[in-house]
Design an enzyme around this catalytic site. Structure first.
Site, mmCIF file in Angstrom:
data_model
loop_
_atom_site.group_PDB
_atom_site.id
_atom_site.type_symbol
_atom_site.label_atom_id
_atom_site.label_comp_id
_atom_site.label_asym_id
_atom_site.label_seq_id
_atom_site.Cartn_x
_atom_site.Cartn_y
_atom_site.Cartn_z
ATOM 1 N N HIS A 1 35.819 -32.209 -33.428
ATOM 2 C CA HIS A 1 37.032 -31.833 -32.695
ATOM 3 C C HIS A 1 38.058 -31.241 -33.650
ATOM 4 O O HIS A 1 38.007 -31.486 -34.855
ATOM 5 C CB HIS A 1 37.619 -33.054 -31.984
ATOM 6 C CG HIS A 1 36.759 -33.545 -30.855
ATOM 7 N ND1 HIS A 1 35.662 -34.352 -31.071
ATOM 8 C CD2 HIS A 1 36.815 -33.308 -29.517
ATOM 9 C CE1 HIS A 1 35.086 -34.608 -29.903
ATOM 10 N NE2 HIS A 1 35.749 -33.988 -28.947
ATOM 11 N N HIS B 1 34.795 -24.496 -22.694
ATOM 12 C CA HIS B 1 34.850 -25.964 -22.610
ATOM 13 C C HIS B 1 35.674 -26.358 -21.373
ATOM 14 O O HIS B 1 36.376 -27.360 -21.402
ATOM 15 C CB HIS B 1 35.449 -26.529 -23.906
ATOM 16 C CG HIS B 1 35.244 -28.006 -24.111
ATOM 17 N ND1 HIS B 1 34.094 -28.675 -23.740
ATOM 18 C CD2 HIS B 1 36.046 -28.959 -24.652
ATOM 19 C CE1 HIS B 1 34.208 -29.959 -24.060
ATOM 20 N NE2 HIS B 1 35.390 -30.158 -24.603
ATOM 21 N N ASP C 1 35.586 -28.778 -30.734
ATOM 22 C CA ASP C 1 36.004 -28.844 -29.333
ATOM 23 C C ASP C 1 37.523 -29.044 -29.189
ATOM 24 O O ASP C 1 38.199 -29.516 -30.100
ATOM 25 C CB ASP C 1 35.303 -30.027 -28.637
ATOM 26 C CG ASP C 1 33.821 -29.788 -28.457
ATOM 27 O OD1 ASP C 1 33.301 -28.791 -28.988
ATOM 28 O OD2 ASP C 1 33.182 -30.621 -27.780
ATOM 29 N N HIS D 1 39.684 -29.345 -19.000
ATOM 30 C CA HIS D 1 39.050 -30.532 -19.592
ATOM 31 C C HIS D 1 39.003 -31.740 -18.659
ATOM 32 O O HIS D 1 39.150 -32.891 -19.086
ATOM 33 C CB HIS D 1 39.734 -30.922 -20.914
ATOM 34 C CG HIS D 1 38.802 -31.617 -21.871
ATOM 35 N ND1 HIS D 1 38.483 -32.950 -21.763
ATOM 36 C CD2 HIS D 1 38.109 -31.163 -22.942
ATOM 37 C CE1 HIS D 1 37.652 -33.282 -22.736
ATOM 38 N NE2 HIS D 1 37.407 -32.206 -23.458
#
Ligand SMILES: [Zn+2]
Length: 241
Positions: A192, A98, A47, A102
């Site tokens: 991540h 995503h 991510d 964010h």
């Protein structure tokens, strides 16, 4: 039957039908059942990228182990580093949505949520792809987010294993410990794009490979399940939020 009773029963039926319809929107993919295959498969997901100087290192490492992964990227960063995202796509990895910037979608209006989802899709369209997977920032979701994802033909994906590597200065040994225990075929692992995660993967990838795992994208994992069961995969409810 008395009229009031008939009206009451009709109302109950309407409520039951409405509830069963909305249940679809509550489903989130956390892992996939891939039983029946001789090999074992896991989906590695990364991510918050792309990250200059880091993402290319992930690509080199994954190539070494013939691993394909899913990168849940952030739209704004893709705009800034589209050259890196092009490399990710060219290497055969999957790009997931995503969001655009964010933000915690639950705190936004429906119109803002829509923008966060659609702006990402628009941005990567120029790179020749149309993502089908979405991971919510901070894994926060609401009914309106779930409905928007359905409207935009995006599947909400969470994970069955969390690396807990989002913060700065996470010990590599802690990530290795977390991800070397209790892994099973069909798992979706949430990581991540961080330097400490990269260092942990240098230890984990050969370890997983030694245990017979192959590394596929989330969409490939879903496809494997479809082949096995001969029907659509079953969603598993998110159980850790
Ligand atoms: Zn994130």
């Amino acid at each position: 039957m008395k009229v009031w009773l008939r009206v009451f029963l009709l109302q109950v039926m309407v409520i039951v039908i409405a509830c069963s319809g909305s249940a679809i929107a509550e489903e989130v993919l956390t892992h996939v059942k891939v039983k029946g295959h001789s090999s074992k498969f896991i989906a590695l997901t990364f991510d918050d990228g792309p990250v200059q100087g880091i993402t290319p290192q992930f690509l080199s490492l994954l190539e070494k182990y013939q691993a394909k992964a899913t990168f849940f990227s952030v739209g704004k960063k893709v705009k800034q580093h589209s050259d890196i995202t092009k490399l990710v796509i060219a290497a055969g990895h999957e790009i997931g949505n995503h969001s655009w910037s964010h933000k915690n979608l639950v705190e936004l209006t429906t119109d803002q949520q829509k923008l966060e989802i659609q702006q990402f899709q628009q941005q990567v369209k120029s790179l020749g792809i149309k993502p089908t997977l979405f991971r919510a920032p901070f894994l926060k979701k609401s009914d309106s987010v779930k409905q928007l994802l359905i409207d935009n033909q995006l599947l909400l994906v969470s994970a069955s294993v969390m690396a807990k590597d989002a913060k700065k200065n996470v010990a590599v040994s802690a990530i290795v410990k977390k991800l070397s225990a209790d892994i099973k075929s069909g798992d979706i692992i949430l990581m991540h794009e961080r330097q400490h995660t990269l260092n942990a993967l240098k230890i984990l990838l050969p370890l997983w490979q030694e245990h017979g795992y192959q590394f596929v994208t989330v969409s490939q994992l879903i496809a494997l399940s479809k082949v096995t069961e001969g029907k659509s995969f079953k969603f598993e409810r998110l159980n850790f939020l």
